[in-house]
Design an enzyme around this catalytic site. Structure first.
Site, short mmCIF file in Angstrom:
data_model
loop_
_atom_site.label_atom_id
_atom_site.label_comp_id
_atom_site.label_asym_id
_atom_site.label_seq_id
_atom_site.Cartn_x
_atom_site.Cartn_y
_atom_site.Cartn_z
CG PHE A 39 37.97 43.89 38.70
CD1 PHE A 39 38.10 45.20 38.26
CD2 PHE A 39 38.15 43.64 40.06
CE1 PHE A 39 38.41 46.23 39.14
CE2 PHE A 39 38.46 44.66 40.94
CZ PHE A 39 38.58 45.96 40.48
CB ALA A 68 37.00 39.46 41.30
CD GLU A 69 44.87 39.83 41.99
OE1 GLU A 69 44.74 39.89 43.24
OE2 GLU A 69 45.59 40.59 41.34
CG MET A 70 38.89 41.99 44.20
SD MET A 70 37.37 41.16 44.68
CE MET A 70 37.17 41.45 46.39
#
EC number: 1.2.1.88
Length: 298
Positions: A39, A68-70
């Site tokens: 994501f 997850a790369e937020m």
């Protein structure tokens, strides 16, 4: 998955499912045949995915793996012993490239007080020279933001910024024929202000003044994010201090805080910026695989 089979695709083969994340996201994350989730997006959605992926559903025989790369609230720190022109150029390019719509964009400029006024003045000067308009035109530096929702959110933050800091340039938007926002600089912002803490994802940068280099690092780390950061300094001891004490996944010295090169600068952050999975690095592929050890005795 049933949704794939209904679309005439074999189960396990997924190229693209149209629809908003709100429509298909939970279904895909929750499904017992989903095994891996990669994501890129906001902090809040990333947290939701991480939480939902941890639940084991009936028929599920594995633990789902999540990359997850937020978000980010990235800072450029400018030391008193710095190339001030390089500092100003780096802040402007990192803050306003792609209209600030990058998780690595510079949204905080933290300047040691000895050189604060000089750097701020030059950044304002350079920002006023930027052309905003049709990105197909060669002279255009900054095009529109992506849609009406983004435009509205950024303009709301600009209004907040007018209460939290001193508007130096920009602050105006026009959504009559596109979603255009002027590159915006706020000065004298408290490190705990909302525009210093919350991801805006638009062409807005806030300036904060630090007493000294140690204080600048303290301000830089005063966020729940940890994606990218940069330090502009000629002082090798301070650069080494930042190497150990500036808590971001991608740290750059004497350059901007955007533009990681795949294969050369593996990219990813920690804290609320994600799982620090380092896309583009030698270990990234392994995260998409399942290890198996085979032994045979003769």
């Amino acid at each position: 998955m049933e949704v794939l089979e209904e679309a005439g695709l074999p189960a396990g083969v997924l190229n693209y499912i149209p629809g908003s994340g709100a429509e298909v996201g939970d279904y895909l994350v929750d499904h017992p045949r989903t095994r891996f989730i990669s994501f890129t997006g906001s902090r809040d959605v990333g947290i939701r995915i991480y939480e939902r992926a941890a639940k084991v559903h009936p028929g599920q025989i594995w633990l789902k793996r999540v990359i997850a790369e937020m978000g980010g609230k990235d800072a450029i720190v400018v030391d008193k012993e710095a190339d001030l022109e390089l500092a100003a150029q780096s802040i402007v390019a990192s803050a306003f490239g792609f209209s600030g719509q990058k998780c690595s964009a510079c949204s905080r400029a933290i300047i040691v007080e000895d050189v604060y006024d000089q750097v701020l003045s030059r950044v304002v000067e350079l920002t006023k020279q930027l052309n905003v308009g049709d990105p197909a035109e060669q002279a255009t530096f900054m095009g529109p933001v992506i849609d009406q929702n983004a435009y509205n959110k950024i303009m709301e933050y600009i209004e907040i910024g007018k209460q939290e800091g001193r508007l130096m340039t920009g602050g105006e938007g026009d959504d009559a024929k596109g979603f255009f926002i002027q590159p915006t600089v706020f000065a004298d912002v408290d490190p705990n202000a909302r525009i210093m803490q919350e991801e805006i994802f638009g062409p807005v940068v806030a300036f904060a003044k630090a007493r000294d280099f140690d204080h600048a690092l303290e301000i830089a780390n005063n966020t729940e994010y940890g994606l990218t950061g940069a330090v502009i300094s000629r002082n090798r001891a301070n650069l080494e201090k930042a190497r150990h004490e500036f808590h971001v996944g991608n740290l750059y010295f004497n350059r901007g805080c955007t533009g990681a090169i795949v294969g050369y600068q593996p990219f990813g952050g920690f804290n609320m910026s994600g799982t620090d999975s380092k896309a583009g690095g030698p270990d990234y592929l392994i995260l998409h695989m399942q290890a198996k050890t085979v032994s045979e005795m003769f």
